[in-house]
Design a protein around this motif. Sequence first.
Motif, PDB file in Angstrom:
ATOM      1  N   LEU A   1       0.833  -1.201   0.000  1.00 50.10           N
ATOM      2  CA  LEU A   1       0.000   0.000   0.000  1.00 50.10           C
ATOM      3  C   LEU A   1       0.868   1.251   0.000  1.00 50.10           C
ATOM      4  O   LEU A   1       0.590   2.213  -0.733  1.00 50.10           O
ATOM      5  N   LYS A   2       1.926   1.251   0.791  1.00 54.49           N
ATOM      6  CA  LYS A   2       2.821   2.403   0.822  1.00 54.49           C
ATOM      7  C   LYS A   2       3.469   2.620  -0.539  1.00 54.49           C
ATOM      8  O   LYS A   2       3.547   3.758  -1.034  1.00 54.49           O
ATOM      9  N   LYS A   3       3.917   1.546  -1.147  1.00 54.96           N
ATOM     10  CA  LYS A   3       4.538   1.646  -2.469  1.00 54.96           C
ATOM     11  C   LYS A   3       3.574   2.255  -3.473  1.00 54.96           C
ATOM     12  O   LYS A   3       3.942   3.128  -4.272  1.00 54.96           O
ATOM     13  N   ASP A   4       2.319   1.817  -3.439  1.00 54.44           N
ATOM     14  CA  ASP A   4       1.315   2.324  -4.382  1.00 54.44           C
ATOM     15  C   ASP A   4       0.982   3.787  -4.105  1.00 54.44           C
ATOM     16  O   ASP A   4       0.791   4.581  -5.042  1.00 54.44           O
ATOM     17  N   LEU A   5       0.882   4.155  -2.824  1.00 56.33           N
ATOM     18  CA  LEU A   5       0.607   5.552  -2.484  1.00 56.33           C
ATOM     19  C   LEU A   5       1.714   6.473  -2.980  1.00 56.33           C
ATOM     20  O   LEU A   5       1.445   7.534  -3.564  1.00 56.33           O
ATOM     21  N   LEU A   6       2.962   6.084  -2.772  1.00 56.68           N
ATOM     22  CA  LEU A   6       4.082   6.920  -3.192  1.00 56.68           C
ATOM     23  C   LEU A   6       4.165   7.009  -4.711  1.00 56.68           C
ATOM     24  O   LEU A   6       4.411   8.090  -5.263  1.00 56.68           O
ATOM     25  N   ALA A   7       3.951   5.880  -5.378  1.00 56.65           N
ATOM     26  CA  ALA A   7       4.011   5.895  -6.841  1.00 56.65           C
ATOM     27  C   ALA A   7       2.883   6.731  -7.422  1.00 56.65           C
ATOM     28  O   ALA A   7       3.080   7.541  -8.332  1.00 56.65           O
ATOM     29  N   ASN A   8       1.668   6.543  -6.887  1.00 55.58           N
ATOM     30  CA  ASN A   8       0.515   7.296  -7.386  1.00 55.58           C
ATOM     31  C   ASN A   8       0.678   8.789  -7.131  1.00 55.58           C
ATOM     32  O   ASN A   8       0.315   9.615  -7.971  1.00 55.58           O
ATOM     33  N   GLY A   9       1.243   9.135  -5.964  1.00 59.51           N
ATOM     34  CA  GLY A   9       1.425  10.537  -5.596  1.00 59.51           C
ATOM     35  C   GLY A   9       2.720  11.137  -6.079  1.00 59.51           C
ATOM     36  O   GLY A   9       3.085  12.246  -5.663  1.00 59.51           O
ATOM     37  N   HIS A  10       3.443  10.395  -6.976  1.00 58.56           N
ATOM     38  CA  HIS A  10       4.682  10.883  -7.575  1.00 58.56           C
ATOM     39  C   HIS A  10       5.725  11.255  -6.526  1.00 58.56           C
ATOM     40  O   HIS A  10       6.483  12.209  -6.687  1.00 58.56           O
ATOM     41  N   ASN A  11       5.724  10.447  -5.430  1.00 61.37           N
ATOM     42  CA  ASN A  11       6.696  10.604  -4.342  1.00 61.37           C
ATOM     43  C   ASN A  11       6.673  11.998  -3.719  1.00 61.37           C
ATOM     44  O   ASN A  11       7.669  12.446  -3.149  1.00 61.37           O
ATOM     45  N   LEU A  12       5.521  12.656  -3.815  1.00 59.55           N
ATOM     46  CA  LEU A  12       5.357  13.971  -3.192  1.00 59.55           C
ATOM     47  C   LEU A  12       4.626  13.859  -1.859  1.00 59.55           C
ATOM     48  O   LEU A  12       4.357  14.862  -1.209  1.00 59.55           O
TER      49      LEU A  12
END
Length: 604
Positions: A216-227
Amino acid sequence: MRKTLALLLASAMVLSACGSKASTESAAETTAAGAETTAEAAGGTFTGKAAGFHGDITVQITAEGEKLTDIQILEQTETEGIGAAALPVLVQEALDNQTINVDSVSGATVTSDGFRAALEDAIKNAGLDVEKFSRSAASDNTEKAEVALETDIVVVGAGGAGLTASLSALQNGAKVILLEKMAIPGGASAMAGAGTTATGSKWLKEDGVEDTPELLKKDLLANGHNLNHEPTVDIFVNTVGKAFDWLVDPEGANVEYKRPTTSRTYSGVGRGAGVVTTLMEHVKEAGGEVYLSTPATELLIEDGRVTGVKAEGEKESYTIRAKAVILATGGFGANTELVPEEYQKFVYAGAPGATGDALKMTESLDPDLINMQYVNVQPNSIVLPSGLGQYCNPGVSGAYGTSGAFLVNEKGERFANEQGNAYSLVQAMKENASTYLIMDQASFDAFNKGMTGSKIYTDEDVKTWLENNGSSNPVMVKGESLEDVAAVLKLPADALTAAAEKYNADVEAGEDEYGRKLEHKLSGDGPYYAVQMWLRYYATLGGLHINDKMQVLNTAQEPIEGLYAAGEAVGGLEGDIYLGGTLFGWAMTSGYDAGMSVSEAVKE
């Protein structure tokens, strides 16, 4: 009684439509009989009807002489959480002030107008003097009483986060006062679809869905462009499972969700309005003191510590002393002074109550703010007659999966993969002056089936909008040929027909240059339809910085004693665009976390 609301109400109170069915005479019967009923002689029950937002509103009044003693809503199909929730407020004001001329619930203006018209119709049918019931509600100029209250915790905001914070704290032994500035609870959560992330939950494991906090963390960071703000992400991914377990547990929040699932999210029964209705009922059952139409105006601060709030009710001014305050006031999407200008060219589709109250209340405490420059933008939207944006995901998914349907810009040209990820489609739509969804009869029918099935609008609405022929919002146009559609929308006809021909050729190939897999051709026979599509913004993604105890931090990264936050008032979870299921999931999770953390802290 002051009921004027400056903002759209979104809530989930259940409208009671039960009442006496013993109507003594209808308007038609009175007219046919030639009866001359006077206001002085009027008595009994009478009905009236008028058009609301989604159909007729039928009211029944009970009159004794020249006084209305009861008003029941016998029939209504208004939007759950908005129009339907506004009706009890309108009923109460009409009874309290003995007037048709009740203040509109802003954002439910059509419902308000329909209620007034139905009430007037019923009064006419009763033979009462309509003019006597048309005066403005009396203003109350009496000085407000000063009321002092004490509690363990004050929760500011009765949306999803505030309700879960209140309930979890109550169940953990704390005394709670819950304040809501609107007349009805719910906020943005009542407008949501209620898809709720459940990573790490018992249900997800039982349903065989493979997911972990790390994924889930990986997907959140990828979706949010690591912002994203990584520590805030960690709070969410590591506590969402426990929060969801509590949310659906009969011994916990006992909220009904649909199962099984094949993804990491579950859907709340009754959408967001259903979830917040249940939560509000349970907050009251657990002993929470709830004050509606009571905005918190300022924090009480002593030696740098938050010790309560001041609030303004309709008849009382409150000073509420507390051991801790939880700010769950939502985002700032409805505040144009805070929303970056670049987003304001899009249509707003969020809760008008989201005016950044938490930011205003904490200004003197030097709060640390995260990601204030980011606002969630999504495609697939129409503009309703009210001017508010409305998501169309149920419609577009049906259209694309049924028959030929594609997007074109003001040049009549296709420009993107309509079924690609939301972020990419948003970026492509930003380059257009306008965007239109082109459909044949089968895809148009599927579009509307998805929208009416989700109770977003009605078949009667579609009929009206097509009759408007693009002259007002939402822009919905019908033509026997593509050239007819192009003429109404002032698109280059040759470009539009070329786009259709190229689209059908790509269906033969199975894929187009944008990477969209194509199966369904646009019909060679009319009629054809176009619906204008907009970019909408609603949830703000920036806000207060919190630590893992849900305490608000100042710019020195120190916790502000006595002050906590949850929900959209907190910044940093999403980056620059939200991941499906996580906004509602964060409301539920952060509220639960805050309630548990604060209730433990006040025991010490």
